[in-house]
Write an enzyme that holds these catalytic residues in place. Structure first.
Site, PDB file in Angstrom:
ATOM      1  N   GLY A 239     -26.559 106.445  32.036  1.00 52.07           N
ATOM      2  CA  GLY A 239     -26.333 105.305  31.199  1.00 52.07           C
ATOM      3  C   GLY A 239     -27.456 104.300  31.215  1.00 52.07           C
ATOM      4  O   GLY A 239     -28.429 104.726  31.855  1.00 52.07           O
ATOM      5  N   SER A 240     -27.101 103.154  30.764  1.00 53.28           N
ATOM      6  CA  SER A 240     -28.242 101.882  30.920  1.00 53.28           C
ATOM      7  C   SER A 240     -27.417 100.704  30.401  1.00 53.28           C
ATOM      8  O   SER A 240     -26.364 100.805  29.756  1.00 53.28           O
ATOM      9  CB  SER A 240     -29.405 102.813  29.796  1.00 53.28           C
ATOM     10  N   ASN A 241     -28.498  99.900  30.669  1.00 52.51           N
ATOM     11  CA  ASN A 241     -28.065  98.408  30.219  1.00 52.51           C
ATOM     12  C   ASN A 241     -29.227  98.054  29.259  1.00 52.51           C
ATOM     13  O   ASN A 241     -30.447  98.515  29.695  1.00 52.51           O
ATOM     14  CB  ASN A 241     -27.699  97.415  31.294  1.00 52.51           C
ATOM     15  N   ASN A 508     -23.504 101.231  27.287  1.00 47.97           N
ATOM     16  CA  ASN A 508     -22.877 102.450  27.118  1.00 47.97           C
ATOM     17  C   ASN A 508     -21.249 102.525  26.657  1.00 47.97           C
ATOM     18  O   ASN A 508     -20.779 103.434  26.398  1.00 47.97           O
ATOM     19  CB  ASN A 508     -22.859 103.110  28.461  1.00 47.97           C
ATOM     20  N   ARG A 537     -18.604  97.010  33.221  1.00 47.94           N
ATOM     21  CA  ARG A 537     -20.021  96.632  33.151  1.00 47.94           C
ATOM     22  C   ARG A 537     -20.478  96.112  31.917  1.00 47.94           C
ATOM     23  O   ARG A 537     -21.013  95.122  31.732  1.00 47.94           O
ATOM     24  CB  ARG A 537     -20.733  97.938  33.419  1.00 47.94           C
TER      25      ARG A 537
END
Length: 781
Positions: A239-241, A508, A537
């Site tokens: 995933g990612s931020n 995400n 998160r």
């Protein structure tokens, strides 16, 4: 000690050599220059700190040529072996039972299963259809990339670049590539959130060989499928931020953007950092995914953007009513499955080749699938499953990415989104020079399955937002919006986006909480959920923003700038510890404890609730929290959709069963740490490392499920803004570095910088590049 991975463990043959320093400060690489010039491809490759290539050419073909040559110089063996896999030849060269990849968007299947998948799903006709739909600039980039990569292959096979690429330079599978290979890689990348995740279910779907009983379709609650199998790569953690700020939030009154993919640390799906310049036409910096000839996530002098994996589903399974093993009924008429016979060659222990033939099938929707799950219909003489994949039909994806590279303003960037609707499986955030807004978009390729279609046609839900649709009637086919670019896809009017002057974010979870003060609602369930509990998160990301706006993060003022943002995103705070540590210690540490448990109580009481390298106690909390997270009714205050950032919270101390489970989680977590041989009072730097050649490089951060925003799978990061009257300003990190070759001087240097939190001010202008240049290579043919 938690070692993230050791790249040498998966290498396909040969010996890993010692690192050789090859710096050529300001010098020419004459060995790579051709003996004669021609009117074909030409490119200049200048390398700066950490070996980042800056490629300049006069044409798109030349830019691709320089990119292909540079990435081969850095990652020859990994990329060359991947082309073997994408061509469906892994069994021939590496054996049928060996893993086709160490990790990646199609998982880690055996070579045999991967061979059948790529020859069936990513076949020559599919690749040709995709290639023929591309405009001239994309075709030229791909052709040039193939030529540049192939040039380097010929040089290595001719004896040049001695001492490099020891795992493949003498292997028979090291070969030149064609434009077709480049587009095959792009089609495979398109399928990362759809058919690739169904690889085993596709290649092992076979018709019954004898009469079989009728299969049953169960209700959604009775379908115990692991939802992770439908995520990118078929696993949790990819995933990612991203955080993007508008004028109301920044000190400068302009945009500020943070990009942070949590992607693959090894294998062909790693990021590759570069800059590509065609004077007057293109000047873009950022990262590609290895083998893609353009920048996929990055910035130019007027635009910066980021991507995060989206929750939208990119395919739907369909239930088929079979009239016999290979025919199905639709709209009262019998239709035949298409049978495709595929033969692969399997390498035997003695080096000989043995053929294996398999017949695979597809319906009008797409390939047949069989999950081999007793709660789902198997392939019988009366039932079967098939799937339709929007990204097998999506030819717009890399045109869309290249349009981002070329954009001149945020309005131009957004127009490209609406024109192509081709981004295959990621959200996008963006800022623009002189623009006071930050943009979030999930205007992407999504099957047009509105909630009304699900209500009338779903025969169960395989996962959140993923219905099993009724394939017996065309009434259940995907719908068509009038503004849709792709057949059977949603148009941009029915897909979420948001412009804000304060901030947009994605970690995400779905589009719903893009901005905690302005939730997005009203979109189809296949795109994502709303009014639902966010991951720890995601909550940590919004908390970081909230703390900045309220001056609770140790910085003065309530606005943000590049320096503060770079500090905040790597601060390694742990939300689960901030929410639960004190009440857990209160519940546990006053009772009768073992010596190890008493020490753990003291260590955790003194721990600063971060995963920084000097943090003592982070690894102990990780082991405990893994067990806490499984406790039912853990929280005192349940989730509230009106307060999603701050709920759930508090330990449910009024429930004796919860307290018993908490004490057991504490005891078991401490025992695990001790059994692993890790000292309870060890700093994280001694416990968590990234193995590079003969060096274990300490790594900070932790798992997103624990509430880390700074995650272990950090790969590429950039913080970008546009100072008034100045060129774009970008700070980057590439945690795994530009090269997978242990003999490269740039195998570990960027990883070490990441460990030190040493952000790199990446050069962008001609003057900046020349001042930072460590080598230059001129190539042409």
């Amino acid at each position: 000690m938690k070692t993230l991975f050791r790249p040498s463990m998966w290498s396909r043959g040969a010996v890993i050599g010692a690192a050789v320093i090859l710096a050529a400060c300001g010098g020419d690489s004459s060995s790579s220059s051709p003996s004669t010039d021609s009117d074909g491809y030409q490119a200049t490759i200048e390398r700066t700190t950490y070996g980042i290539p800056h490629i300049t050419a006069e044409t798109y073909g030349g830019a691709g040529y320089g990119h292909g040559y540079a990435i081969a110089e850095d990652n020859l063996c990994v990329l060359a072996s991947a082309y073997v896999t994408f061509r469906g030849e892994g069994s021939r060269y590496f054996g049928p039972d060996a893993p086709a990849a160490p990790m990646g968007t199609f998982g880690s299947p055996t070579n045999k299963d991967a061979d059948f998948f790529f020859r069936f799903v990513v076949n020559d006709d599919q690749v040709a259809m995709f290639r023929d739909a591309q405009p001239a600039d994309v075709r030229e980039l791909a052709q040039g990339f193939a030529a540049g990569f192939s040039r380097y292959v010929r040089e290595v096979k001719g004896g040049e670049h001695g001492g490099r690429h020891l795992t493949c330079r003498d292997e028979p599978w090291l070969a030149t590539i064609t434009e077709q290979d480049v587009f095959r890689r792009l089609v495979a990348l398109n399928l990362a959130a759809s058919s690739s995740n169904q690889l085993a279910a596709i290649v092992n779907a076979q018709p019954p060989s004898s009469p079989s009983p009728t299969g049953l379709v169960r209700a959604a609650a009775e379908v115990p499928l692991d939802e992770h199998r439908f995520w990118v790569g078929g696993e949790e953690g990819i995933g990612s931020n991203t955080l993007a700020f508008g004028a109301d939030a920044t000190e400068s009154g302009g945009g500020l953007l943070f990009a942070n993919p949590h992607w693959y640390l090894e294998g062909v799906d790693r990021f590759y950092q570069l800059q590509m310049t065609i004077p007057g036409e293109l000047n873009v910096s950022g990262v590609s995914i290895m083998g893609a000839p353009m920048v996929l996530l990055g910035f130019n002098n007027n635009i910066a953007w980021a991507h995060t994996v989206s929750t939208a589903r990119r395919f739907t399974p369909y239930f088929l009513q079979m009239s016999d093993a290979t025919h199905y009924m639709k709209d009262g008429q019998e239709r035949a499955l298409e049978a495709v016979e595929i033969t692969i060659q399997k390498k035997q222990p003695d080096g000989s080749l043995v053929p294996e033939t398999r017949t695979l099938y597809r319906s009008e929707y797409g390939p047949m699938v069989d999950y081999h799950n007793p709660q789902l219909p198997g392939w019988t003489n009366t039932t079967a499953l098939t799937l339709r994949d929007i990204n097998l039909e999506n030819t717009q994806s890399f045109q869309n990415f290249l349009a981002f590279d070329q954009a001149d303003s945020l309005d131009d960037f957004y127009a490209a989104i609406e024109e192509h609707v081709g981004i295959p499986w990621v959200n996008t955030t963006a800022i623009g020079r002189g623009d006071e807004r930050a943009l979030y978009s999930d205007i992407t390729a999504v099957p047009n399955v509105p909630d009304s279609l699900v209500a009338n046609c779903a025969m169960g839900m395989l996962a959140s937002g993923l219905p099993l649709l009724n394939g017996t009637t065309s009434d259940c086919d995907w719908r068509q919006d009038p503004d849709a670019v792709l057949p059977g896809a949603f148009g941009p009017a029915n897909l979420p986006h948001l412009f804000r002057r304060d901030y947009v974010a994605n970690m995400n979870d779905s589009y719903w909480l893009t901005n905690a003060n302005a939730p997005l609602t009203g979109y189809a369930g296949i795109i994502g959920q709303q009014d639902y509990q966010q991951s720890l998160r995601s909550r940590m990301g919004h908390t970081l923003v909230e703390d900045r706006f309220n001056s609770r993060d140790g910085f003065a003022g309530s606005q943000i700038n590049s320096t503060r943002l770079r500090d905040i995103v790597l601060n390694s705070r742990v939300l689960s510890a901030e929410l639960l540590k004190e009440p857990v210690l209160t519940a546990v540490c006053g009772g009768t404890l073992s010596a190890d448990e008493q020490q753990a109580c003291q260590v955790l009481q003194n721990w600063d609730n971060t995963g920084n390298l000097n943090a003592v106690g982070a690894h102990v909390w990780t082991a405990i929290h893994e067990r806490l997270a499984a406790i039912e009714d853990l929280w005192a205050v349940p989730f509230d959709a009106q307060d999603p950032v701050h709920t759930p919270r508090g330990l449910n101390t009024g429930n004796s069963d919860v307290l018993t489970a908490v004490r057991q989680a504490f005891s078991d977590g401490v025992a695990e740490v001790v059994d692993n041989g890790d000292a309870l009072d060890a700093p994280l730097s001694e416990v968590q490392t990234y193995a590079k050649a003969d060096t274990d490089i300490p790594q900070y951060g932790g798992e997103g499920s624990e509430g880390y925003f700074t995650v272990l799978r950090n790969t590429y990061l950039h913080v970008v803004d546009f100072p008034e009257g100045e060129p774009v300003r970008a700070y980057t990190l590439l945690s795994h570095g530009v090269s997978t070759d242990p003999t490269s001087p740039h195998y570990a240097d960027y990883t070490e910088a990441y460990s030190r939190k040493q952000w790199h001010r990446v050069p962008f202008t001609r003057e900046q590049i020349e001042n930072a240049r460590i080598s230059i290579t001129e190539i042409s043919e």
